[in-house]
Design a protein around this motif. Structure first.
Motif, short mmCIF file in Angstrom:
data_model
loop_
_atom_site.label_atom_id
_atom_site.label_comp_id
_atom_site.label_asym_id
_atom_site.label_seq_id
_atom_site.Cartn_x
_atom_site.Cartn_y
_atom_site.Cartn_z
N MET A 1 39.83 -33.49 79.12
CA MET A 1 38.77 -34.57 78.75
C MET A 1 37.68 -34.32 79.02
O MET A 1 36.58 -34.45 78.45
CB MET A 1 39.38 -36.10 79.08
CG MET A 1 38.56 -36.87 78.46
SD MET A 1 38.50 -37.04 76.86
CE MET A 1 37.16 -38.38 76.46
N THR A 2 37.52 -34.03 80.48
CA THR A 2 36.09 -33.58 81.02
C THR A 2 35.40 -32.48 80.56
O THR A 2 34.17 -32.53 80.47
CB THR A 2 36.45 -33.39 82.56
OG1 THR A 2 36.99 -34.49 83.20
CG2 THR A 2 34.99 -33.22 83.21
N GLU A 3 36.04 -31.47 80.11
CA GLU A 3 35.47 -30.21 79.46
C GLU A 3 34.82 -30.82 77.92
O GLU A 3 33.81 -30.35 77.62
CB GLU A 3 36.58 -29.36 79.21
CG GLU A 3 36.89 -28.68 80.50
CD GLU A 3 37.70 -27.22 80.32
OE1 GLU A 3 37.99 -27.13 79.03
OE2 GLU A 3 37.86 -26.63 81.26
N VAL A 4 35.62 -31.73 77.08
CA VAL A 4 35.15 -32.10 76.03
C VAL A 4 33.92 -32.91 76.16
O VAL A 4 32.99 -32.96 75.45
CB VAL A 4 36.37 -32.97 75.20
CG1 VAL A 4 35.49 -33.51 74.11
CG2 VAL A 4 37.70 -31.95 74.82
N PRO A 162 30.61 -22.79 82.25
CA PRO A 162 30.14 -22.20 81.02
C PRO A 162 30.27 -23.16 79.74
O PRO A 162 29.53 -23.09 78.77
CB PRO A 162 31.20 -21.23 80.90
CG PRO A 162 31.43 -20.78 82.30
CD PRO A 162 31.48 -22.26 83.00
N VAL A 163 31.18 -24.25 79.97
CA VAL A 163 31.38 -25.10 78.99
C VAL A 163 29.87 -26.03 78.64
O VAL A 163 29.62 -26.14 77.60
CB VAL A 163 32.43 -26.05 79.34
CG1 VAL A 163 32.41 -27.29 78.09
CG2 VAL A 163 33.77 -25.43 79.25
N LEU A 164 29.24 -26.40 79.62
CA LEU A 164 28.03 -27.10 79.50
C LEU A 164 27.06 -26.25 79.15
O LEU A 164 26.23 -26.86 77.90
CB LEU A 164 27.52 -27.80 81.09
CG LEU A 164 26.05 -28.25 81.00
CD1 LEU A 164 26.47 -29.79 80.14
CD2 LEU A 164 25.75 -28.66 82.44
N LEU A 165 26.95 -24.90 79.34
CA LEU A 165 25.76 -24.14 78.86
C LEU A 165 26.24 -23.78 77.53
O LEU A 165 25.30 -23.35 76.52
CB LEU A 165 26.02 -22.78 79.64
CG LEU A 165 25.30 -22.90 81.22
CD1 LEU A 165 25.68 -21.86 82.19
CD2 LEU A 165 24.00 -23.43 81.20
N LEU A 166 27.50 -23.73 76.84
CA LEU A 166 27.90 -23.41 75.70
C LEU A 166 27.46 -24.45 74.83
O LEU A 166 26.89 -24.26 73.68
CB LEU A 166 29.33 -23.12 75.54
CG LEU A 166 29.91 -22.90 74.31
CD1 LEU A 166 29.24 -21.63 73.52
CD2 LEU A 166 31.54 -22.55 74.12
N GLY A 167 27.51 -25.63 75.36
CA GLY A 167 27.28 -26.83 74.54
C GLY A 167 25.83 -26.88 74.17
O GLY A 167 25.14 -27.34 73.29
N LEU A 168 25.03 -26.64 75.56
CA LEU A 168 23.62 -26.58 75.57
C LEU A 168 23.08 -25.73 74.47
O LEU A 168 21.91 -26.21 73.55
CB LEU A 168 23.04 -25.94 76.89
CG LEU A 168 21.46 -26.12 77.04
CD1 LEU A 168 20.77 -27.49 76.75
CD2 LEU A 168 21.06 -25.26 78.31
N PHE A 169 23.34 -24.40 74.23
CA PHE A 169 22.89 -23.49 73.30
C PHE A 169 23.37 -23.67 72.01
O PHE A 169 22.84 -23.48 71.14
CB PHE A 169 22.95 -22.05 73.75
CG PHE A 169 22.30 -21.63 74.98
CD1 PHE A 169 20.97 -21.42 74.60
CD2 PHE A 169 22.66 -21.69 76.25
CE1 PHE A 169 20.15 -21.09 75.46
CE2 PHE A 169 22.07 -21.09 77.27
CZ PHE A 169 20.61 -20.87 77.06
#
Length: 222
Positions: A1-4, A162-169
């Motif tokens: 859930m945290t990753e989502v 990486p999850v946050l950076l993937l979401g950012l881009f």
């Protein structure tokens, strides 16, 4: 859930980073309306490539070096200002000569213009010096905790992942694909939208160009 939650927060943050009016969106708007959706997306990709360069620079510590050298930073700001004035003139010239071209050179021009403007944009450098560095630093941010203790732990974002950076881009990519599409849809309903958009783009670029040149002089005088 945290990753989502982290990915979703990254997407929202990326859109918020890309969406505000400024020289990058002025170039994307002009290219979209004058040359079509693909040219607008190419311009957006040019701006995003600059962000990727800053991201790599932040990882390697290069961005911090730029901040510690006022003369170098002032030179970059001055170059950005001059380029914005030049592109403002170029856009105004297109207004007079009729700018609806479909050749490859015109399409590639948008990518180059957006990349060069973005890579010399002090605001993007400043972002990666502050918020960008914070995003790369491993940790957690409990977004709702300051509002109420009952909400603590309900919306936790993991930074430095990486999850946050993937979401950012991904958020930035959504904007550079969707923004030109919205402009094209509006243009189809309004025949005069192209010259109006180009004129507004020229004014935005001119204004930012003058501001950046003044900022560069101020940095050198400090």
């Amino acid at each position: 859930m945290t990753e989502v939650v982290t990915f979703g927060a990254g997407v929202v943050f990326g859109i918020a980073l890309a969406a505000p009016p400024g020289p990058m969106n002025a170039v994307i708007a002009e290219e979209s309306v004058a040359h079509g959706w693909r040219s607008g997306v190419r311009a957006g990709v040019g701006a995003m490539m600059a962000d990727i360069c800053f991201f790599v620079g932040a990882l390697l510590g290069v961005v911090t070096v730029v901040e510690r050298l006022p003369t170098l930073r002032a030179a970059m700001v001055a170059v950005g200002g001059v380029l914005m004035l030049y592109f403002a003139y170029d856009t105004a010239t297109d207004l007079q000569s009729g700018f609806r071209t479909a050749n490859a050179a015109g399409a590639d021009r948008g990518f180059r213009r957006a990349f060069v403007l973005a890579i010399t944009n002090p605001y993007q450098i400043l972002f990666w010096l502050t918020a960008g560095v914070a995003l790369l630093d491993p940790g957690t941010v409990d977004v709702l905790a300051p509002l109420s203790t009952a909400l603590a732990g309900q919306f936790v974002v993991q930074t430095g992942t990486p999850v946050l950076l993937l979401g950012l881009f991904s958020g930035v990519a959504l904007w550079i694909v969707g923004f030109p599409a919205m402009l094209i849809a509006a243009r189809k309903r309004m025949d005069s939208f192209a010259p109006l958009t180009a004129a507004a783009s020229a004014l935005v670029l001119f204004g930012f160009g003058v501001y950046f040149l003044i900022d560069a002089v101020t940095l050198l005088m400090d």
